[in-house]
Design a protein around this motif. Structure first.
Motif, PDB file in Angstrom:
ATOM      1  N   GLU A   1       0.841  -1.197   0.000  1.00  0.00           N
ATOM      2  CA  GLU A   1       0.000   0.000   0.000  1.00  0.00           C
ATOM      3  C   GLU A   1       0.877   1.248   0.000  1.00  0.00           C
ATOM      4  OE1 GLU A   1      -3.295  -0.372   3.035  1.00  0.00           O
ATOM      5  OE2 GLU A   1      -2.099  -2.137   3.566  1.00  0.00           O
ATOM      6  N   ILE A   2       0.435   2.270  -0.703  1.00  0.00           N
ATOM      7  CA  ILE A   2       1.132   3.556  -0.743  1.00  0.00           C
ATOM      8  C   ILE A   2       0.213   4.596  -0.128  1.00  0.00           C
ATOM      9  CG2 ILE A   2       2.355   5.213  -2.200  1.00  0.00           C
ATOM     10  CD1 ILE A   2       2.243   3.004  -4.426  1.00  0.00           C
ATOM     11  N   ALA A   3       0.726   5.347   0.849  1.00  0.00           N
ATOM     12  CA  ALA A   3      -0.097   6.356   1.514  1.00  0.00           C
ATOM     13  C   ALA A   3       0.689   7.648   1.675  1.00  0.00           C
ATOM     14  CB  ALA A   3      -0.550   5.845   2.880  1.00  0.00           C
ATOM     15  N   ASP A   4      -0.014   8.761   1.528  1.00  0.00           N
ATOM     16  CA  ASP A   4       0.546  10.086   1.770  1.00  0.00           C
ATOM     17  C   ASP A   4       0.216  10.480   3.203  1.00  0.00           C
ATOM     18  OD1 ASP A   4       1.252  12.780   1.857  1.00  0.00           O
ATOM     19  OD2 ASP A   4       0.477  13.204  -0.154  1.00  0.00           O
ATOM     20  N   ASN A   5       1.255  10.759   4.012  1.00  0.00           N
ATOM     21  CA  ASN A   5       1.049  11.104   5.414  1.00  0.00           C
ATOM     22  C   ASN A   5       0.752  12.590   5.633  1.00  0.00           C
ATOM     23  OD1 ASN A   5       1.522   8.439   6.349  1.00  0.00           O
ATOM     24  ND2 ASN A   5       3.728   8.772   6.177  1.00  0.00           N
ATOM     25  N   HIS A   6       0.828  13.390   4.563  1.00  0.00           N
ATOM     26  CA  HIS A   6       0.542  14.832   4.618  1.00  0.00           C
ATOM     27  C   HIS A   6       1.392  15.555   5.666  1.00  0.00           C
ATOM     28  CE1 HIS A   6      -2.698  14.420   1.733  1.00  0.00           C
ATOM     29  NE2 HIS A   6      -3.159  13.401   2.441  1.00  0.00           N
ATOM     30  N   ASP A   7       2.635  15.084   5.797  1.00  0.00           N
ATOM     31  CA  ASP A   7       3.586  15.740   6.692  1.00  0.00           C
ATOM     32  C   ASP A   7       4.985  15.765   6.080  1.00  0.00           C
ATOM     33  OD1 ASP A   7       4.421  13.106   6.857  1.00  0.00           O
ATOM     34  OD2 ASP A   7       3.862  12.828   8.956  1.00  0.00           O
ATOM     35  N   GLY A   8       5.021  15.656   4.735  1.00  0.00           N
ATOM     36  CA  GLY A   8       6.300  15.614   4.039  1.00  0.00           C
ATOM     37  C   GLY A   8       6.856  14.218   3.876  1.00  0.00           C
ATOM     38  N   THR A   9       6.081  13.208   4.306  1.00  0.00           N
ATOM     39  CA  THR A   9       6.530  11.828   4.152  1.00  0.00           C
ATOM     40  C   THR A   9       5.444  10.984   3.497  1.00  0.00           C
ATOM     41  OG1 THR A   9       5.718  10.995   6.283  1.00  0.00           O
ATOM     42  CG2 THR A   9       7.924  12.006   6.250  1.00  0.00           C
ATOM     43  N   LEU A  10       5.871   9.872   2.935  1.00  0.00           N
ATOM     44  CA  LEU A  10       4.982   8.825   2.424  1.00  0.00           C
ATOM     45  C   LEU A  10       5.268   7.554   3.210  1.00  0.00           C
ATOM     46  CD1 LEU A  10       5.564   9.362  -1.397  1.00  0.00           C
ATOM     47  CD2 LEU A  10       3.500  10.011  -0.158  1.00  0.00           C
ATOM     48  N   SER A  11       4.311   6.669   3.267  1.00  0.00           N
ATOM     49  CA  SER A  11       4.517   5.351   3.864  1.00  0.00           C
ATOM     50  C   SER A  11       4.148   4.272   2.865  1.00  0.00           C
ATOM     51  CB  SER A  11       3.664   5.185   5.132  1.00  0.00           C
ATOM     52  OG  SER A  11       4.164   5.950   6.197  1.00  0.00           O
TER      53      SER A  11
ATOM     54  N   THR B   1       5.553  -4.471   7.298  1.00  0.00           N
ATOM     55  CA  THR B   1       6.293  -3.259   7.629  1.00  0.00           C
ATOM     56  C   THR B   1       5.517  -1.995   7.276  1.00  0.00           C
ATOM     57  OG1 THR B   1       7.362  -3.067   5.452  1.00  0.00           O
ATOM     58  CG2 THR B   1       8.482  -4.450   7.108  1.00  0.00           C
ATOM     59  N   GLU B   2       5.952  -0.902   7.864  1.00  0.00           N
ATOM     60  CA  GLU B   2       5.660   0.433   7.366  1.00  0.00           C
ATOM     61  C   GLU B   2       6.997   1.043   6.990  1.00  0.00           C
ATOM     62  OE1 GLU B   2       3.895   4.862   8.572  1.00  0.00           O
ATOM     63  OE2 GLU B   2       3.843   3.230  10.062  1.00  0.00           O
ATOM     64  N   LEU B   3       7.180   1.357   5.720  1.00  0.00           N
ATOM     65  CA  LEU B   3       8.427   1.895   5.197  1.00  0.00           C
ATOM     66  C   LEU B   3       8.231   3.383   4.930  1.00  0.00           C
ATOM     67  CD1 LEU B   3       9.056  -0.956   2.585  1.00  0.00           C
ATOM     68  CD2 LEU B   3       9.825  -0.896   4.968  1.00  0.00           C
ATOM     69  N   VAL B   4       8.862   4.200   5.707  1.00  0.00           N
ATOM     70  CA  VAL B   4       8.667   5.648   5.607  1.00  0.00           C
ATOM     71  C   VAL B   4       9.748   6.246   4.718  1.00  0.00           C
ATOM     72  CG1 VAL B   4       8.369   7.787   6.918  1.00  0.00           C
ATOM     73  CG2 VAL B   4       7.744   5.592   7.954  1.00  0.00           C
ATOM     74  N   LEU B   5       9.375   7.187   3.885  1.00  0.00           N
ATOM     75  CA  LEU B   5      10.354   7.896   3.057  1.00  0.00           C
ATOM     76  C   LEU B   5       9.885   9.319   2.807  1.00  0.00           C
ATOM     77  CD1 LEU B   5      10.216   6.618  -0.644  1.00  0.00           C
ATOM     78  CD2 LEU B   5       8.469   6.100   1.017  1.00  0.00           C
ATOM     79  N   LYS B   6      10.830  10.182   2.469  1.00  0.00           N
ATOM     80  CA  LYS B   6      10.508  11.581   2.226  1.00  0.00           C
ATOM     81  C   LYS B   6       9.705  11.724   0.939  1.00  0.00           C
ATOM     82  CE  LYS B   6      14.701  13.274   4.510  1.00  0.00           C
ATOM     83  NZ  LYS B   6      15.999  13.982   4.330  1.00  0.00           N
ATOM     84  N   LYS B   7       8.779  12.640   0.973  1.00  0.00           N
ATOM     85  CA  LYS B   7       7.994  12.922  -0.215  1.00  0.00           C
ATOM     86  C   LYS B   7       8.791  13.850  -1.122  1.00  0.00           C
ATOM     87  CE  LYS B   7       3.364  14.462  -1.561  1.00  0.00           C
ATOM     88  NZ  LYS B   7       2.069  14.986  -1.065  1.00  0.00           N
ATOM     89  N   GLY B   8       9.008  13.413  -2.390  1.00  0.00           N
ATOM     90  CA  GLY B   8       9.835  14.180  -3.303  1.00  0.00           C
ATOM     91  C   GLY B   8       9.185  15.464  -3.772  1.00  0.00           C
TER      92      GLY B   8
END
Length: 585
Positions: free
Chosen positions: A517-527, A578-585
């Motif tokens: 699953e791809i989700a936008d956390n609306h805090d500058g990150t995606l999970s 898992t939840e894999l967090v990364l910066k939103k480009g």
């Protein structure tokens, strides 16, 4: 979580509609992208905000909440106490691990996040024609992957995996509808037309008889009276029975009996692997000797251990890409071979035949037509393409197989340049990208020249990591090949990053697939959320139950007990759910 369902922007409305209807589009993998709606992917079309989209015929309705039933968040097959052959039962669930290797997870993100996409990854199904003359079961003493006691049930196991996906009512974390299934290669085991036909029917639906040669009886190593192999129907005290394997009368007759697959109720896409392209998964295609041997009436079932060791040594080091040594060995063993019923359906398939089979309307199922491949791929003789995952998420399927012959992979310069152009266009369009391939970054070390493209460079995993890391749209590289769950973070000095998600096979235990699953956390990150799933077969087995479901359960249990099988393929908890967090480009 209430916010996930309550956010109602126009963009999200369209994204949700695309997700719920299984909207898809694709490109030909030859350097240009088709616009949404112009692809051959559609089974029929509708419109959303004036744009034509492809509509799946049987996509499930959007769920109202996260759906964890039938996933490893509920229960996982585990061995019961004991020694020797061990029975399986319901085991404890696997918890979710949050990984902040690439970006720090921020508090409150669960309440803020919105779903962008959700899909399922199959990989390394290895549907096996176990009676195929070119199989090298006799190398079992050298490598456990040469022959597995569960292999004759690979089709039953794959159908049960399809049944599991069809029973899912949404994604385990975000509750998003599932968009599609991607299978990342080694769909077949020995580049055989029999296996390709079975694979396409498993995925799109149909009746399958997992048998070749004599239509009335099994002819292979499991009724050979050789102690090297488990002889399920016989009283013979073979090597596996000495370890506790059961005698199951009627097993082989059941294993070649007709099965029915309902086909996936989601759109599905296909990525090619080395076992789909190369005889034995490692020898250069197009050899007339291999083609004639495959359809012929002789099969080698036993080999002197010293000869087998030499053959396997050559395979492992890639020193025999054209199979000259393998052919010489087969010729030298002519008197030791056993007679089997010849079968033209066992012939190897070419890349063109692979594409045409996917494009055959008989195998469209829920769609899309071609399952990612198009007529443009046929014209260009390519097996890489792009497709639309969601409104702002692009999928890229690569061909990492080596046409010159080797089980490890690489890509040619033309494909690499196409990939770079695709990623630059995605960056300009502010899209996210998920890349799919068969090989992992660690298994793309073979840079041998493609005979069909003399002078063209081949590029390995390290170079591909650099290219993907240089483009902000790339969120993940999803692959298989290793038969092991492994999740690797990749970061560049300028902060660009992506996750490499490698998933275990469905032939070796633990026989898993993965929901992503791809989700936008609306805090500058995606999970990115990864959740492993098993087939729908019960964890417990009954040796008297030789129904389609009973065989699928046995498929799992036999794989757990397979002598010599690796015990690390499940991976660590950080490689599973898992939840894999990364910066939103």
């Amino acid at each position: 979580m209430s916010r996930i369902r309550s956010v109602a922007t126009a963009a999200r409305d369209r994204r949700a509609f695309l997700a719920a209807t299984g909207a898809v589009s694709l490109s030909a993998g030859i350097g240009f992208a088709l616009r949404p709606g112009t692809s051959e992917a559609a089974t029929h079309t509708a419109t959303a905000q004036g744009q034509p989209i492809a509509v799946s015929r049987r996509a499930p309705a959007a769920p109202l909440a996260p759906y964890t039933r039938g996933t490893s968040l509920s229960t996982v097959a585990a061995a019961r106490p004991g020694s020797g052959y061990r029975r399986l039962g319901d085991g404890p669930a696997w918890s979710r691990v949050v990984r902040g290797d690439l970006a720090a997870p921020k508090t409150g993100r669960a309440e803020r996040r919105t779903a962008l996409a959700a899909f399922v990854q199959f990989t390394d199904l290895h549907l096996v024609d176990v009676q195929h003359p070119l199989r090298y079961e006799y190398l079992r003493a050298q490598t456990a992957s040469a022959w597995r006691p569960q292999e004759s049930l690979s089709v039953a196991g794959a159908v049960s995996l399809v049944e599991r996906v069809n029973a899912l009512r949404g994604a385990p974390v975000t509750g998003s509808p599932l968009h599609f299934v991607m299978t990342t290669g080694d769909n077949t085991d020995n580049n055989a037309k029999t296996e390709l036909d079975w694979f396409l029917k498993v995925m799109s639906g149909g009746r399958i008889t997992p048998n070749s040669g004599d239509p009335a009886r099994y002819e292979g190593v499991q009724n050979s009276d050789l102690k090297l192999y488990w002889q399920p129907d016989a009283a013979l005290r073979d090597a596996d029975k000495q370890l506790g394997f059961p005698r199951i009368e009627g097993f082989l007759a059941a294993a070649i009996r007709e099965l029915r697959s309902p086909g996936l109720n989601l759109p599905w896409y296909s990525t090619v692997g080395n076992h789909d392209s190369l005889p034995g998964g490692c020898y250069a295609p197009g050899d007339s000797f291999f083609a004639e041997f495959a359809v012929g009436g002789k099969k080698l079932m036993t080999l002197d251990e010293s000869v087998g060791t030499a053959v396997w040594k050559n395979v492992k080091k890639g020193g025999d890409p054209k199979g000259a040594g393998f052919k010489a060995m087969l010729k030298s063993q002519a008197r030791s071979m056993r007679s089997v019923t010849p079968d033209e359906a066992r012939a190897p398939f070419t890349p063109t035949e692979y594409l045409r089979a996917h494009l055959d309307p008989a195998h469209t199922g829920t769609g899309p037509v071609g399952h990612g491949y198009s007529q443009a791929n046929l014209a260009a003789k390519t097996q890489y393409y792009t497709f639309r995952i969601a409104d702002d998420v692009l999928g890229v399927s690569l061909d990492t197989t080596d046409p010159g012959g080797h089980y490890e992979g690489s890509i040619g310069t033309a494909q690499l340049r196409w990939l770079e152009r695709t990623l630059k266009a995605a960056e300009k369009n502010k899209e996210h990208v998920i890349v799919f391939s068969h090989h992992t970054s660690k298994s793309m070390r073979n840079l041998r020249e493609d005979p069909a493209h003399p002078g063209e460079r081949r590029h390995g995993g390290d170079e591909l990591v650099s290219v993907l890391g240089a483009h902000r749209p790339v969120l993940a590289w999803v692959n298989g090949h290793s038969h092991k769950n492994d999740i690797t973070p990749h970061s560049a000095p300028d902060g660009r990053s992506f996750w490499e998600v490698s998933t275990a096979s469905h032939v070796d235990f633990p026989q898993l697939a993965r929901v992503i699953e791809i989700a936008d956390n609306h805090d500058g990150t995606l999970s990115l959320f990864t959740t492993l799933i098993e087939s729908a077969a019960p964890h417990g087995t009954d040796f008297t139950d030789l129904s389609q479901t009973g065989l699928a359960a046995l498929y799992r249990e036999l794989s757990f007990n397979a002598p010599g099988a690796r015990t690390d393929l499940t991976g660590t908890p950080a490689d599973r759910n898992t939840e894999l967090v990364l910066k939103k480009g």
